[in-house]
Design an enzyme around this catalytic site. Sequence first.
Site, PDB file in Angstrom:
ATOM      1  CD  GLU A  87     -67.485   6.902 -82.873  1.00 27.72           C
ATOM      2  OE1 GLU A  87     -68.420   6.868 -82.478  1.00 27.72           O
ATOM      3  OE2 GLU A  87     -66.407   7.605 -82.824  1.00 27.72           O
ATOM      4  CE  LYS A 132     -68.176  12.768 -81.006  1.00 27.22           C
ATOM      5  NZ  LYS A 132     -67.211  11.701 -81.122  1.00 27.22           N
ATOM      6  CB  THR A 187     -61.334   9.735 -83.979  1.00 24.52           C
ATOM      7  OG1 THR A 187     -61.711   9.139 -82.923  1.00 24.52           O
ATOM      8  CG2 THR A 187     -60.270  10.663 -83.510  1.00 24.52           C
ATOM      9  NE  ARG A 244     -60.321   8.875 -80.445  1.00 19.28           N
ATOM     10  CZ  ARG A 244     -61.117   9.198 -79.566  1.00 19.28           C
ATOM     11  NH1 ARG A 244     -60.704   9.167 -78.128  1.00 19.28           N
ATOM     12  NH2 ARG A 244     -62.339   9.838 -79.629  1.00 19.28           N
TER      13      ARG A 244
HETATM   14  C1  3PG Z   1     -65.372  10.417 -78.589  1.00 19.33           C
HETATM   15  O1  3PG Z   1     -64.353  10.648 -79.338  1.00 19.33           O
HETATM   16  O2  3PG Z   1     -66.297  10.392 -78.888  1.00 19.33           O
HETATM   17  C2  3PG Z   1     -64.991  10.546 -77.179  1.00 19.33           C
HETATM   18  O3  3PG Z   1     -63.708  10.466 -76.909  1.00 19.33           O
HETATM   19  C3  3PG Z   1     -65.641   9.500 -76.251  1.00 19.33           C
HETATM   20  O4  3PG Z   1     -65.773  10.219 -75.054  1.00 19.33           O
HETATM   21  P1  3PG Z   1     -65.661   9.372 -73.808  1.00 19.33           P
HETATM   22  O5  3PG Z   1     -64.335   8.670 -73.925  1.00 19.33           O
HETATM   23  O6  3PG Z   1     -65.614  10.488 -72.655  1.00 19.33           O
HETATM   24  O7  3PG Z   1     -66.913   8.415 -73.577  1.00 19.33           O
END
Ligand code: 3PG
Length: 215
Positions: free
Chosen positions: A44, A132, A72, A48
């Site tokens: 994924e 999610k 995102t 960002r």
């Molecule tokens: C996301 O957007 O899915 C999270 O930032 C991932 O979470 P993590 O970095 O705490 O694993």
Amino acid sequence: MPLPTPLPSLLHESRLVPVVVAAGAEQGRGVAGALIDGGLPVAELTFRTEGALEALAAAVSAYPDALIGAGTVTTPAQVDAAADVGARFIVSPGLSSTVVQRAIERGLPIAPGVATASEVMAALDQGLTELKLFPTEAIGGLPALAALAAPFPQVRFIPTGGITAASAPAYLAHPSVLAVGGSWMVSPSHIAKHDWDAIASATATAVAATTKELV
Ligand code: 3PG
């Protein structure tokens, strides 16, 4: 209105969704290649960074057989951008009906983020049952997941947010969990240093832990 497309079966099989923050073509290709080398042909790539779309496009074109999606995703325009470069699925941190509808129109599976029962119900209203759960650890971890899963047996969750190699197996053992998401195997410092071997090795460890849980 067309129905949502289910998430690809490879995601159900891999049970891990590596959440990648990459910028530019070289990082996109490098991380995707390292994940594949580690035994996980899934990524994924999140919107960002300024170079996120370039990273996504490069990963998709270098590894057309891998399951590479966009994360995102918070606007319909980002759904279009991801679809235009060949992303195979969409993940969003929250539930936006305009984002969900655009993904459905583009024929892309989408896992929007939910954190409350009301959000689960709003997602169900849009025909979605693969969601999610975000930010999982911050909202209470496994007990929060179990409490939210109880009234919604038709929903399969992808807990994400604060999950680690150590905590992933317990989530995966819950019957309502489709897969877990996380960034622990794709550390930003390894990406910055282009240390693809380190990412491949962390990925192989994550895959081994997941497989052990499944046996
Ligand atoms: C996301 O957007 O899915 C999270 O930032 C991932 O979470 P993590 O970095 O705490 O694993």
